[in-house]
Each structure stands twice: as structure tokens, then as C-alpha cells.
Design an enzyme around this catalytic site. Structure first.
Site, PDB file in Angstrom:
ATOM      1  N   SER A 184       0.842  -1.225   0.092  1.00 15.69           N
ATOM      2  CA  SER A 184      -0.003   0.035   0.008  1.00 15.69           C
ATOM      3  C   SER A 184       0.712   1.223   0.297  1.00 15.69           C
ATOM      4  O   SER A 184       1.861   1.262   0.685  1.00 15.69           O
ATOM      5  CB  SER A 184      -0.997  -0.021   1.331  1.00 15.69           C
ATOM      6  OG  SER A 184      -0.285  -0.123   2.438  1.00 15.69           O
TER       7      SER A 184
ATOM      8  N   ASP B 221     -13.692   5.929  -0.332  1.00 20.52           N
ATOM      9  CA  ASP B 221     -12.728   5.890   0.740  1.00 20.52           C
ATOM     10  C   ASP B 221     -11.298   5.798  -0.064  1.00 20.52           C
ATOM     11  O   ASP B 221     -10.426   5.194   0.093  1.00 20.52           O
ATOM     12  CB  ASP B 221     -13.011   4.345   1.042  1.00 20.52           C
ATOM     13  CG  ASP B 221     -12.126   4.064   2.523  1.00 20.52           C
ATOM     14  OD1 ASP B 221     -11.525   5.153   2.868  1.00 20.52           O
ATOM     15  OD2 ASP B 221     -11.790   3.122   2.814  1.00 20.52           O
TER      16      ASP B 221
HETATM   17  P1  AMP Z   1      -7.021  -4.663   1.782  1.00 18.92           P
HETATM   18  O1  AMP Z   1      -8.058  -5.958   2.458  1.00 18.92           O
HETATM   19  O2  AMP Z   1      -7.515  -4.852   0.159  1.00 18.92           O
HETATM   20  O3  AMP Z   1      -7.044  -3.461   2.573  1.00 18.92           O
HETATM   21  O4  AMP Z   1      -5.612  -5.461   1.997  1.00 18.92           O
HETATM   22  C1  AMP Z   1      -4.977  -5.569   2.923  1.00 18.92           C
HETATM   23  C2  AMP Z   1      -3.589  -5.451   2.766  1.00 18.92           C
HETATM   24  O5  AMP Z   1      -3.025  -6.495   2.000  1.00 18.92           O
HETATM   25  C3  AMP Z   1      -3.203  -4.116   2.044  1.00 18.92           C
HETATM   26  O6  AMP Z   1      -2.943  -3.240   2.695  1.00 18.92           O
HETATM   27  C4  AMP Z   1      -1.806  -4.667   1.396  1.00 18.92           C
HETATM   28  O7  AMP Z   1      -0.694  -4.356   2.025  1.00 18.92           O
HETATM   29  C5  AMP Z   1      -2.113  -6.009   0.872  1.00 18.92           C
HETATM   30  N1  AMP Z   1      -2.440  -6.114  -0.343  1.00 18.92           N
HETATM   31  C6  AMP Z   1      -3.886  -6.354  -0.628  1.00 18.92           C
HETATM   32  N2  AMP Z   1      -3.974  -6.477  -2.248  1.00 18.92           N
HETATM   33  C7  AMP Z   1      -2.697  -6.631  -2.491  1.00 18.92           C
HETATM   34  C8  AMP Z   1      -2.280  -6.852  -3.865  1.00 18.92           C
HETATM   35  N3  AMP Z   1      -3.100  -6.948  -4.861  1.00 18.92           N
HETATM   36  N4  AMP Z   1      -1.009  -6.926  -3.951  1.00 18.92           N
HETATM   37  C9  AMP Z   1       0.034  -6.821  -2.782  1.00 18.92           C
HETATM   38  N5  AMP Z   1      -0.559  -6.659  -1.449  1.00 18.92           N
HETATM   39  C10 AMP Z   1      -1.886  -6.344  -1.298  1.00 18.92           C
END
Ligand code: AMP
Length: 962
Positions: A685, A725
Site C-alpha cells: 500500500s 474511501d
Molecule cells: P485490503 O484488504 O485490500 O485493504 O488489503 C490488506 C493489505 O494487503 C493491504 O494493505 C496490502 O498491504 C495487502 N494487499 C492487498 N492487495 C494486495 C495486492 N494486490 N498486492 C499486494 N498486496 C496487497
């Protein structure tokens, strides 16, 4: 001497030194004629002879009884001859030079003391022509003693002046100077012919011109000497030899230049005094930002410039493919140069800036770019040249516009047209949209054609029409062609009835369509009553009218509440809310591909989502290359609602296809765990990525990232999707620094976000990122997304600082409502800060649209110089937040006022214990000092230090608003 009545006698001079003299003193007798003659004197080169006589003479008055006969002078004479005549003497042959009188004569008393008072007289003779001469002294009755005779001539002696040698020179006569040409000393050359004048006094006068030492020689003691080993002189001149410059040497004396050490070179035109240099190392940190079929390449200067400043960059574009090698597993990479139609902006070679935009690439194609830093000696050392390579894959892109349209046939009511396929179709062309209208009208007609020709019927005779064509591929519509004008043939008498028959036809077809629609609606309502009205019906109706012949739209019925869900005009893709589906799993399968769990390999956990872990892994689909993916899992024990909400994200994501939106690869719903598989973003992120790399990117790199986010948001707003968001934590960054918008969902998005807080109206909202109208009455629109974009912009420019630092949510709402805004981050370009402020306009219609934001950022990328003016150079606010409501910044009041102005700081009490005696002492406050008084958060620390500096400058420079 020949004595002719002169006598040789001994005496002493005034210093009592014994001397020999020739004397005569026949003063008592009349008619004296006594002679003394010198030997023959060879003339040598002399022209003019000087005779210096030293003699004594007796005062006649001091001799008693000689009055009348005594003389006090004698004569000096000369005779020129070519040879010595021995004792042969003839008085009349001599010519008189002068009568010599004494300045001082002596008396009887002097004689008694035997002290002789010497007289000295000099006479010139000449110019002489014969080989030699005699001098003679004639006495006619004086008492004289000749003590010495010195005969001499004057010459300018051999000399070296200005590195030219001048020979012995004898002046010719007493009037003129003799001009003498000098000759350059060895190893020198004339700069201007050297000359001097020899005066009659034997002095060298007026040196003109000079000689210069040859290359390899320097002037040392009037000569030109070879340069020593280790030194060189490359030019003619009287400068000293110079030491060999770095990385060069001269082993021999007299070197004109120094040779370069191994692997060092000198470019043509490099001065001999310049150090030898080598080609630069490869450029570093190449970053590519792909936008459909163009890519912006950005890189840093090479670590080693090779010792030169003339660095330029060259970008070579190649299309590379791996070609399977026969009988082996691996393959060889085969590269070919890119097509000549690929465009480089500003150009591909001789780039002085570290960025280039490459456009007009093919869609979905792998390209390798080799970026080489070159300097003046790169061409001399082909083996030492290094480049950095970056491989990219272009994205899907819409086709380029149709540019060639031809009119084939025209009649009164129709026209046949053909056109040429777009130059860059960027995929398979599905069909063409032909839009035409009467030139004077605004309503238009749209047709579709599969091939490159169409016949337009039902046109008005003798009427001018304008037409535009655009191609459609899987990536959507391309840009429209320029307007093409055509006219139908003139009307005839019969045409009136033809027109009216058309109207009749249209009326009939409209009536049939309306009847059909009514019947269908009737049937559907009847069915919905019978089947508990639970089915979602989907109906596409086409109205045909004269002005709007093709206007398809969709009608949904849900629990008998009919609503027109979306009006779809051809080619405009619109986001469909998955919650309008009765069964959300149907939406998932409409928009997301079902994957076999066996195709997915999970490697490790990379994050935590609301519904379960986020892992990295690999996806290998049959006959496709294995790719890295992120896998979101739904943890066990979930409720139906949780499963629906979890998959809703995939249903939304699956509708998007844009390089700056996280790409959905598919879902696993038929086996457990339920998974959402997306492309993998190596850098995670954006907020944590920026915090990890604080102050490590160039302005242009940051703007490149921001441009990506804005482009993704433009796509979402064009699709009619409001994110709600948008924040740096919901942007993901890949290894090429490409930023992609992620975290899609509906209400659950905000539930999921730890930043979201409950508002007074019950909803959960990420206060710091959300526009005031969305907080106040949940008015979420693309304009509220633009507000959030402004906050993301601030987060990016401050490398992941928390907006409004540790202020409470309530304080933030209040401050924003009162018109306060976040101040510019450190070193933030003024243009970007202005963009932030525009995004934070209270009136949401005044905020920029994402399309405008993209174009503003594109302009900045094209003109990186504009990033140099920073917002921090403008006066700083006293408050943490900048008051936007007052057009003029307040001027500084008292120190106490200023401290009051800091009231929103979390450290407001911290200063109460600090004694500040003057602005000077405060201005010297460092972040370390602030830590000591309890201000440990970086944002306020930086802010306080810079505000204190601004305050200091105010006290020194007069009242500036801070
Ligand atoms: P989210 O639930 O989408 O907020 O994802 C939680 C965390 O997972 C994010 O803050 C990223 O660190 C990691 N993450 C989510 N999607 C990806 C992706 N496509 N590639 C790499 N890391 C990801």
C-alpha cells in the site's frame, strides 16, 4: 710611436703612480714644429673612431721671459692608409682633427712637486674607409706632456632579447640608429619578426617582435628547453610546460600532450589540459509508468559520469519475445527493433533530462527499453558502454481514430461511404459506430457497421450532413474521426411524397414498438405477481424515432418495484451495482472469472483484510504464463452476508479494466476457502511505501504516481462509480511504481477501514479523507472523491504523513468547516498545493474533475521545471491549518498571539513550560529540542521548526505574514 722632437720621460700622476710621458717644451724658441706619431692602427669594423687624450700643459704665464713665443695648445691629426707605412712620414698627408687646449695647466710650483695636472680630451674621427690609420700630435711651441692616448670605437654587443639573438653591431654614424633583425633561438618560432635598433652609443634600443617556444618546449634562461617527463606543452608560446592532467601520462621529454591511461579516453575537441575520461555507468532506478499504449520512463543519473558533464541519454526500444529452443526447456530471447511509428517525446537520442514518454506502442505487447547514458567518449569505448533495461507490457487501449473517410455514392436520400481501418486498432475491431446529423441540427443518428463501409438511408435530399466514425475493440471505443461533411442530391417533385411516406413509416414503426413494449410490460407485471415478484428481469427495448433511432436501455424489476436501472448509450460502459442483483453470486459470475483452486499456489501472507488474510502467490492458467497474484481469502465460519460482501468487491473490481485500477484475475467460489485473486502489487500500500522511502523520489516520480491515481479515478468516475474511501492506504504500488486504486466495496468498504469513524448520522466515515458534504449528509459523489484525492495528494507529497496529524476527528471537522485547510507539505511544488486547495473547495461543483486533474498533472510532467517553485517559499501560516476563508493572510501579532495560533497542535501545552526570550532563540529550535519537550510526532515537529524559521525571518525582514 715615431718621435719627432717629443721626448719620452718618466713622472708620476696625481696619485703618485709612476707614468711614462712624451714631452716637448721648447717655449723659449720661435717657430716650433714638433711631431709625435702613433704606429699604424688597424680600423677593424669601426667606422667612427674615438681618441681620448690625457696630457699636461704648462701655463705660459708661469714661465718667465717667454712671452710671445709660448703656446698653450697642440694639434691632433690623422692619416688613413690601407697599410702600415713604417717610418715613412710626410707631414702634409695628415689631416687635422682639432687643436687641443688644456682645461688645466700647471705652474713652476707644481713642477717642483713633480705633480702633473692631467687634462682629458676626447675627439671623434670618421667615418673611416681605409684599413687603418695613424694619429699624430703636432706641437707649435707649448710645454706639453702626453700621458696616454686611448683609441676606441663603439658597438652594440651580441645579445638575446625575447628569445631572439642579435649579433655584435657597429653603428654607422653619429646620427642614425641601425635596425638589426634578430633570429629566433633554437626550438622557437617568430611570432612577430624580432628587431632592435643599435644606437651610436652602442646601446640596443626599442626591441620589437618576439619568438615563442615550440610546442613541447618552455622558456628557461633565454632559451627554449624541452618539457620534462610527466609534463607537456601543446601550444606555441612562452608558457611553462603543464603537469599531465589526471589519468594521463608522458614518459618522454618534450611531449606535446599526455597519453591516456588504459580505459580512459579523450574526445575530439577535448583540450589537452582536460583529464582523460571514460563512458558513464548505466542510468539508475528506471521507473516506467504505463498508460494504455504509452509509457513514461523515468530514471536517475548514472552513479559514475566518467568524469564528464556532457551526459545525454539514448533510449532504444525493442520488442522481445522468448522463442522456444528445440529440444530444451528454456528458450532464447529474440529482440527486434520497435516499429518506426513508435513516438518518443521529446526524442529518443540526445536526451538531457532523465525522462521520456514513448507513445504509439502496440497494445498488450512486451517491450524492452534500453536506456544508455552517453558522454563524449562513449563512441571511443564501445565495450565499456552500459545501459539499464526495463521491460514493460502495454495495456489494453482503445483504437486510434479513423482518419480516411470516402464518399462512394450519393443519391437524394442516401449516401454510401467507406473508410480505412484506424492506423492503430490496438486489438480486433468489433464494429464501427457511425454518428451523423444534419449540419444545422443537434439531434443525431447512430449506426453500427462491422466492415469499413456503410450506406446511410432515409436522408433528406439536398441537405448537408456531418458524420463521425469511431472504432470499437474489447478495450472500448476509440476517439471519433474528425467530422466528415457530405450532401445529398437535390430534391425532385416526387420527393415530397417520399418524405411523407417516410414519416408514415416511422410513425408506424414507433407505434408497433410502443405496442410491443406495452404488451411485454403487461406480461411481465402479470408474471411478477404470480411468481412472488422475485425475479429480476432484464429488458432491452429499442425505441425508433426520427431523431433518436437507437436508444437502448435496461429495465429491472425487483419485488415489483420497477425502476429504470441504467440508461446505457452505445459504447459508454457504466458501473452496475452488484446489490441490484437479487443473488450477488450471479453478479460475481457475470463480472469475475471462476478459477480452479488447483491453479493457485499460495506463497506467503502479506497483509490482513477484514475477511481474512491477504497472501501473495502464483496463478498458472492452462496455456498461459504463470503470474504473481495477491489472494484474498474469506476466513472460515463466515455468514452469508459476509460471503456476499466479500465477493461484492470482486463483482465491482471485475467490471473495471484500467491500468490504474487493481485487476481482478478471478474468484474461487466453488471450493473453500473462497478467494479473490488479483494482480500482485510488489510494493504494497502507498502510505506505508512512502513512509518507508521518505524523501527518496524526485518530484516527477511523485507526480507520475499521482497521475496514475488520478487516471484510475477518472476511469471510475466515467463509469459512474464513487469510491468513497480514496486514501493512500487504499492505493497499491507495483514494482514499476505504478499506483492502482484498490479497496472496492459498498457500505462494507467503510466498515472495513480502520480510519472510518461513526458520524452523528450513524454512518462510518474516514473523516480526514472525506468531503464536508459527505460527512454532513452522506453526499458521496465523484466531487467528494476529488476532495479525498486532494488529501491523497497531500499524503503523497508529505511521504505518508497522517493528515491533520493527531488532531481529533471532531477538531478536524470543525477546523475544515471553519475554512481551515492543511498547509503545504515540506518542499511541495506550489502548483500541486494549489491543486490540493482546489480539491478542497467547500462548494463541490468548484472542485476539479478527475479529467482536469489528469491533464494538470500531464502538463506538469511535460514541464518539470514548474515543479521547482515550492509552496513553502510563500509565507507560512501561523496555524497548523491554513485559513482559506480570509483572502489575505493575517500578519504576525505578538509572540503570545502566535503561540495562541498554535492551539491546534497536540503540543500546545509543551510550550507553556518553555521560556522564550526572543525570536532568535525560538528560531534556533530544532526537532531534537521539540522531542525533549514532548513533541515526538514528525509532522508537527517539521511544521513548528519551519514556522519558527518563518517567524524569525519576519522579525528580521519586517512584517511578513506567516
Ligand atoms: P485490503 O484488504 O485490500 O485493504 O488489503 C490488506 C493489505 O494487503 C493491504 O494493505 C496490502 O498491504 C495487502 N494487499 C492487498 N492487495 C494486495 C495486492 N494486490 N498486492 C499486494 N498486496 C496487497
Amino acid at each position: 710611436c715615431l718621435f719627432l722632437l717629443f721626448f719620452e720621460i718618466s713622472g708620476v700622476d696625481e696619485h703618485y703612480t709612476p707614468i711614462r710621458t712624451f714631452q716637448v717644451c721648447n717655449v723659449m724658441e720661435y717657430s716650433q714644429n714638433n711631431w709625435l706619431r702613433t704606429n699604424w692602427i688597424p680600423r677593424q669594423s669601426a667606422q667612427k673612431i674615438y681618441v681620448e687624450l690625457k696630457f699636461t700643459l704648462r701655463d705660459c704665464n708661469s714661465i718667465p721671459l717667454v712671452l710671445g713665443t709660448c703656446k698653450e695648445t697642440f694639434n691632433l691629426l690623422y692619416l688613413e692608409t690601407d697599410d702600415d707605412q713604417g717610418s715613412h712620414f710626410r707631414e702634409h698627408q695628415f689631416s687635422k682633427i682639432d687643436t687641443i687646449a688644456a682645461d688645466e695647466s700647471f705652474t713652476q710650483m707644481d713642477l717642483g712637486d713633480r705633480i702633473l695636472k692631467l687634462n682629458t680630451e676626447v675627439r671623434e674621427v670618421g667615418p673611416m674607409t681605409k684599413k687603418g690609420f695613424y694619429l699624430a700630435f703636432q706641437d707649435v711651441g707649448a710645454c706639453v706632456a702626453l700621458v696616454s692616448v686611448r683609441v676606441y670605437f663603439k658597438k652594440c654587443p651580441y645579445t638575446v632579447r625575447n628569445l631572439a639573438s642579435f649579433p655584435d653591431t657597429v653603428p654607422i654614424d653619429s646620427q642614425s640608429l641601425v635596425e638589426v633583425k634578430g633570429s629566433c633561438v633554437n626550438h622557437s618560432k617568430e611570432e612577430e619578426p624580432p628587431r632592435m635598433y643599435c644606437s651610436t652609443e652602442g646601446e640596443w634600443l626599442v626591441p620589437i617582435g618576439k619568438c615563442l617556444c615550440n610546442p613541447g618546449y618552455e622558456e628557461r634562461s633565454n632559451t627554449c628547453q624541452m618539457c620534462r617527463a610527466g609534463f607537456y606543452k601543446s601550444t606555441l608560446g612562452n608558457t611553462e610546460c603543464s603537469k599531465c592532467p589526471p589519468h594521463s601520462f608522458s614518459h618522454h621529454e618534450g611531449s606535446l600532450h599526455c597519453g591516456c591511461e588504459k580505459n580512459y579516453f579523450r574526445a575530439e575537441g577535448d583540450p589537452a589540459s582536460m583529464a582523460c575520461t571514460h563512458p558513464p555507468s548505466a542510468p539508475r532506478n528506471v521507473i516506467s509508468s504505463i498508460n494504455e499504449t504509452s509509457v513514461i520512463l523515468d530514471w536517475s543519473w548514472p552513479e559514475d559520469t566518467g568524469g564528464r558533464r556532457d551526459i545525454t541519454f539514448t533510449v532504444v526500444c525493442k520488442r522481445c519475445r522468448v522463442v522456444a529452443a528445440n529440444g530444451s526447456n528454456g528458450g532464447t530471447q529474440r529482440c527486434e527493433p520497435c516499429r518506426s511509428s513508435v513516438r518518443f517525446l521529446p526524442r529518443a537520442t540526445g536526451l538531457q533530462n532523465t525522462t521520456v514518454t514513448v507513445g504509439d506502442l502496440l497494445a498488450h505487447t512486451n517491450y524492452t527499453f534500453e536506456i544508455e547514458a552517453q558522454n563524449g567518449v562513449s563512441s571511443l569505448a564501445p565495450k565499456m558502454r552500459q545501459y539499464a533495461a526495463v521491460t514493460i507490457t502495454t495495456n489494453q487501449a482503445a483504437p486510434s481514430p479513423v482518419t480516411v473517410i470516402r464518399k462512394e455514392k450519393t443519391s437524394r436520400n442516401s449516401v454510401s461511404l467507406s473508410w480505412v481501418e484506424p492506423e492503430r486498432p490496438n486489438g480486433i475491431i468489433l464494429d464501427y459506430e457511425i454518428k451523423y446529423y444534419e449540419k444545422q441540427e443537434t439531434s443525431y443518428t447512430i449506426l453500427r457497421a462491422r466492415g469499413c463501409n456503410v450506406t446511410l438511408n432515409g436522408l433528406k435530399p439536398n441537405t448537408a450532413y456531418l458524420l463521425q466514425i469511431r472504432a470499437r475493440t474489447a478495450a472500448g471505443y476509440g476517439a471519433s474521426s474528425p467530422s466528415f461533411q457530405f450532401e445529398t442530391s437535390p430534391d425532385s417533385a416526387f420527393s415530397i411524397s417520399s418524405e411523407s411516406s417516410q414519416v408514415v413509416l416511422i410513425a408506424i414503426s414507433s407505434a408497433v414498438a410502443i405496442i410491443l413494449l406495452t404488451v411485454l410490460l403487461y406480461v411481465l407485471i402479470g408474471r411478477s405477481v404470480h411468481h412472488s415478484l422475485d425475479s429480476v428481469l432484464f429488458l432491452s427495448v429499442i425505441f425508433t424515432s426520427h431523431t433518436n433511432p437507437f436508444l437502448p436501455f435496461f429495465i429491472f424489476c425487483r419485488s415489483c418495484k420497477w425502476s429504470i436501472h441504467a440508461l446505457r448509450l452505445p459504447g459508454v460502459r457504466t458501473y452496475v451495482d452488484p446489490h441490484t442483483y437479487e443473488d450477488p453470486s450471479q453478479a460475481v459470475h457475470e463480472f469475475a472469472k471462476e478459477l480452479e483452486a488447483s491453479c493457485i499456489a499460495i506463497d506467503k501472507v502479506v497483509g490482513a483484510g477484514e475477511f481474512g488474510e491477504v497472501c501473495s502467490g502464483r496463478l498458472k492458467l492452462p496455456s498461459k504464463k504463470e503470474i504473481c497474484v495477491a489472494i484474498k481469502t474469506l476466513k472460515g465460519g463466515y455468514t452469508d452476508k459476509q460471503r456476499r460482501d466479500f465477493l461484492a468487491e470482486a463483482s465491482i473490481m471485475g467490471q473495471f479494466d484500467h491500468p490504474n485500477i487493481i485487476r481482478l484475475e478471478g474468484v474461487v467460489t466453488r471450493s473453500k476457502p473462497v478467494m479473490i485473486v488479483t494482480e500482485y502489487m510488489e510494493n504494497g500500500s502507498l502510505d506505508s511505501f512512502l513512509r518507508k522511502h521518505d524523501a527518496q523520489f524526485t518530484g516527477i516520480q511523485l507526480v507520475g504516481m499521482l497521475r496514475g491515481i488520478a487516471s484510475g479515478m477518472k476511469y471510475l468516475s466515467d463509469m459512474g462509480y464513487v469510491h468513497r474511501d480514496l486514501a493512500a492506504r487504499n492505493i497499491l504500488v507495483n514494482s514499476n511504481l505504478v499506483c492502482k486504486v484498490s479497496d472496492f466495496g459498498l457500505s462494507r468498504v467503510l466498515e472495513d477501514d480502520p480510519e472510518a469513524a461513526y458520524t452523528t448520522r450513524g454512518g462510518k466515515i474516514p473523516i480526514r479523507w472525506t468531503a464536508p458534504e459527505a460527512i454532513a449528509y452522506r453526499k458521496f459523489t465523484s466531487a467528494s472523491d476529488a476532495w479525498s484525492y486532494g488529501i491523497v495528494l497531500w499524503e503523497v507529497m508529505s511521504y505518508g504523513e497522517r493528515p491533520y496529524w493527531e488532531m481529533s476527528n471532531q477538531d478536524v471537522i470543525k477546523a475544515v468547516d471553519e475554512g481551515y485547510r492543511l498547509p503545504p507539505p515540506m518542499d511541495c511544488p506550489a502548483t500541486l498545493y494549489q491543486l490540493m486547495l482546489d480539491c478542497w473547495q467547500k462548494e463541490r461543483n468548484n472542485r476539479p474533475k478527475f479529467e482536469q486533474i489528469v491533464s494538470i498533472l500531464d502538463k506538469l510532467i511535460r514541464n518539470p521545471g514548474s515543479l521547482k517553485i515550492t509552496a513553502n517559499t510563500t509565507p507560512r501560516p501561523t496555524n497548523l491549518l491554513l485559513d482559506r476563508s480570509s483572502s489575505e493572510a493575517p500578519s504576525v501579532g505578538t509572540m503570545g498571539d502566535w503561540m495562541d495560533g498554535m492551539r491546534t497542535l497536540p503540543c500546545k501545552e509543551a510550550f507553556s513550560g518553555v521560556s522564550y526570550s526572543s525570536c532568535d532563540t525560538l528560531a534556533k529550535t530544532s526537532t531534537e529540542d521539540l522531542k525533549k519537550v514532548g513533541v515526538t510526532i514528525v509532522g508537527p515537529q517539521k511544521k513548528i521548526v519551519s514556522s519558527l524559521k518563518a517567524l524569525d525571518s519576519h522579525t528580521k525582514n519586517g512584517p511578513v505574514p506567516v
